[in-house]
Design a protein around this motif. Sequence first.
Motif, PDB file in Angstrom:
ATOM      1  N   ASN A 151       0.824  -1.206   0.000  1.00  0.00           N
ATOM      2  CA  ASN A 151       0.000   0.000   0.000  1.00  0.00           C
ATOM      3  C   ASN A 151       0.860   1.258   0.000  1.00  0.00           C
ATOM      4  O   ASN A 151       1.956   1.283   0.553  1.00  0.00           O
ATOM      5  N   ARG A 152       0.320   2.319  -0.598  1.00  0.00           N
ATOM      6  CA  ARG A 152       1.017   3.606  -0.656  1.00  0.00           C
ATOM      7  C   ARG A 152       0.015   4.723  -0.415  1.00  0.00           C
ATOM      8  O   ARG A 152      -1.194   4.503  -0.496  1.00  0.00           O
ATOM      9  N   ILE A 153       0.531   5.922  -0.147  1.00  0.00           N
ATOM     10  CA  ILE A 153      -0.320   7.099  -0.148  1.00  0.00           C
ATOM     11  C   ILE A 153       0.301   8.143  -1.071  1.00  0.00           C
ATOM     12  O   ILE A 153       1.495   8.088  -1.373  1.00  0.00           O
ATOM     13  N   PHE A 154      -0.521   9.098  -1.506  1.00  0.00           N
ATOM     14  CA  PHE A 154      -0.101  10.093  -2.485  1.00  0.00           C
ATOM     15  C   PHE A 154      -0.534  11.483  -2.012  1.00  0.00           C
ATOM     16  O   PHE A 154      -1.650  11.659  -1.519  1.00  0.00           O
ATOM     17  N   PHE A 210      -4.934  12.952   1.951  1.00  0.00           N
ATOM     18  CA  PHE A 210      -4.013  12.226   1.092  1.00  0.00           C
ATOM     19  C   PHE A 210      -4.818  11.192   0.310  1.00  0.00           C
ATOM     20  O   PHE A 210      -5.837  10.694   0.785  1.00  0.00           O
ATOM     21  N   ALA A 211      -4.334  10.859  -0.890  1.00  0.00           N
ATOM     22  CA  ALA A 211      -4.971   9.816  -1.703  1.00  0.00           C
ATOM     23  C   ALA A 211      -4.285   8.482  -1.451  1.00  0.00           C
ATOM     24  O   ALA A 211      -3.128   8.429  -1.029  1.00  0.00           O
ATOM     25  N   LYS A 212      -4.999   7.395  -1.736  1.00  0.00           N
ATOM     26  CA  LYS A 212      -4.419   6.067  -1.569  1.00  0.00           C
ATOM     27  C   LYS A 212      -4.001   5.443  -2.895  1.00  0.00           C
ATOM     28  O   LYS A 212      -3.506   4.312  -2.916  1.00  0.00           O
ATOM     29  N   SER A 213      -4.220   6.167  -3.986  1.00  0.00           N
ATOM     30  CA  SER A 213      -3.777   5.674  -5.290  1.00  0.00           C
ATOM     31  C   SER A 213      -3.441   6.865  -6.172  1.00  0.00           C
ATOM     32  O   SER A 213      -3.921   7.984  -5.951  1.00  0.00           O
ATOM     33  N   GLU A 214      -2.618   6.606  -7.177  1.00  0.00           N
ATOM     34  CA  GLU A 214      -2.249   7.674  -8.102  1.00  0.00           C
ATOM     35  C   GLU A 214      -3.467   8.142  -8.901  1.00  0.00           C
ATOM     36  O   GLU A 214      -3.589   9.314  -9.235  1.00  0.00           O
ATOM     37  N   ARG A 215      -4.382   7.217  -9.169  1.00  0.00           N
ATOM     38  CA  ARG A 215      -5.599   7.564  -9.910  1.00  0.00           C
ATOM     39  C   ARG A 215      -6.434   8.584  -9.145  1.00  0.00           C
ATOM     40  O   ARG A 215      -6.894   9.584  -9.712  1.00  0.00           O
ATOM     41  N   LEU A 240      -8.243  14.243  -8.110  1.00  0.00           N
ATOM     42  CA  LEU A 240      -8.428  15.390  -7.218  1.00  0.00           C
ATOM     43  C   LEU A 240      -7.629  16.602  -7.683  1.00  0.00           C
ATOM     44  O   LEU A 240      -8.140  17.723  -7.721  1.00  0.00           O
ATOM     45  N   GLN A 241      -6.389  16.386  -8.068  1.00  0.00           N
ATOM     46  CA  GLN A 241      -5.545  17.512  -8.457  1.00  0.00           C
ATOM     47  C   GLN A 241      -5.979  18.118  -9.786  1.00  0.00           C
ATOM     48  O   GLN A 241      -5.952  19.334  -9.958  1.00  0.00           O
ATOM     49  N   THR A 242      -6.394  17.273 -10.722  1.00  0.00           N
ATOM     50  CA  THR A 242      -6.823  17.778 -12.032  1.00  0.00           C
ATOM     51  C   THR A 242      -8.102  18.595 -11.928  1.00  0.00           C
ATOM     52  O   THR A 242      -8.279  19.593 -12.632  1.00  0.00           O
ATOM     53  N   ASN A 243      -9.004  18.174 -11.040  1.00  0.00           N
ATOM     54  CA  ASN A 243     -10.303  18.860 -10.912  1.00  0.00           C
ATOM     55  C   ASN A 243     -10.433  19.541  -9.551  1.00  0.00           C
ATOM     56  O   ASN A 243     -11.521  19.585  -8.979  1.00  0.00           O
ATOM     57  N   TRP A 244      -9.314  20.050  -9.026  1.00  0.00           N
ATOM     58  CA  TRP A 244      -9.295  20.608  -7.675  1.00  0.00           C
ATOM     59  C   TRP A 244     -10.340  21.699  -7.491  1.00  0.00           C
ATOM     60  O   TRP A 244     -11.069  21.721  -6.500  1.00  0.00           O
TER      61      TRP A 244
END
Length: 307
Positions: free
Chosen positions: A134-137, A152-157, A162-166
Amino acid sequence: MIRKPPGPRRKPEAARPFSVTEAGELLPYLLDKLAGRGRNSVKSMLARGQVSVNGQTVTAYNHPLKPGDLVSVSKERIDEKPALVGLSILHEDDDLIVVEKEAGLLSISSPREAGELTAYRQLTEHVRRENPKNRIFVVHRLDRDTSGVMMFAKSERIQQALQTNWQEAVKERAYIALVEGSVKKPEGTISSWLKESKTLKMYSSPYPGDGQHAVTHYKRLQSNGSFSLLEVRLETGRKNQIRVHMQDIGHPIVGDKKYGSRSKAIGRLGLHACVLEFEHPGTGERLRFESPIPKAFLNPFRNGFAP
């Protein structure tokens, strides 16, 4: 049915200690010392909290070791999760984690802060207790000395969604700012173009269109001759935006020496992220999280306070 009397209770096996003689990282060290155990088995032991370094439970594979460190490996699974430092989880699901961060804790370290305890590092260890892969982003950050709500997000997707449509995803993002002086206008809007100097300090350019456009709205909550308490809402989310804009109107944030403050009235930066409301990128549900005004921010308005 006749039950046999219970036998003597089995004592937990003592932890197996190892003394470190050379600098290195924890996972390779364990693989060397625990000959016969596979990589996945050792990772699982880390995730379950069965490994400690100098008496502290460690789950990070790349935890640095130095000569003289004592690594202990327990055969007993430790169910208790290590306490988070300067951090509490407000919400967690399969896609993201929302937390409340205390002032003084880094969101994530830069190269010059490598090795420091951060929210990112602690949450990475937290999610890897369930699965070592598992990772966080990082989605957004709060300055080290700013407290309050962040996620924080739990996946790059999910991070990219979130960042693209902030601007569309975040419905409300509000802060509480304790600033120097008496803010005369009950509310106002500050608009400027922000740039970064060679010394990494943000500032408002005197030329329209020169830099990143930043818009900050504020409303006065309390004020006296020395301080004002403001509710601040961001229309844009630029680096150090609130700190620069408060300096621009002549009311720097208390404790913000970098941006003109001379006051140490509360012993910390007077900035707190109090509201984060957003549309969940996975479910479409609207989620709202609030954090109360720190008590220290109210001290300057109590009778008998001497700035």
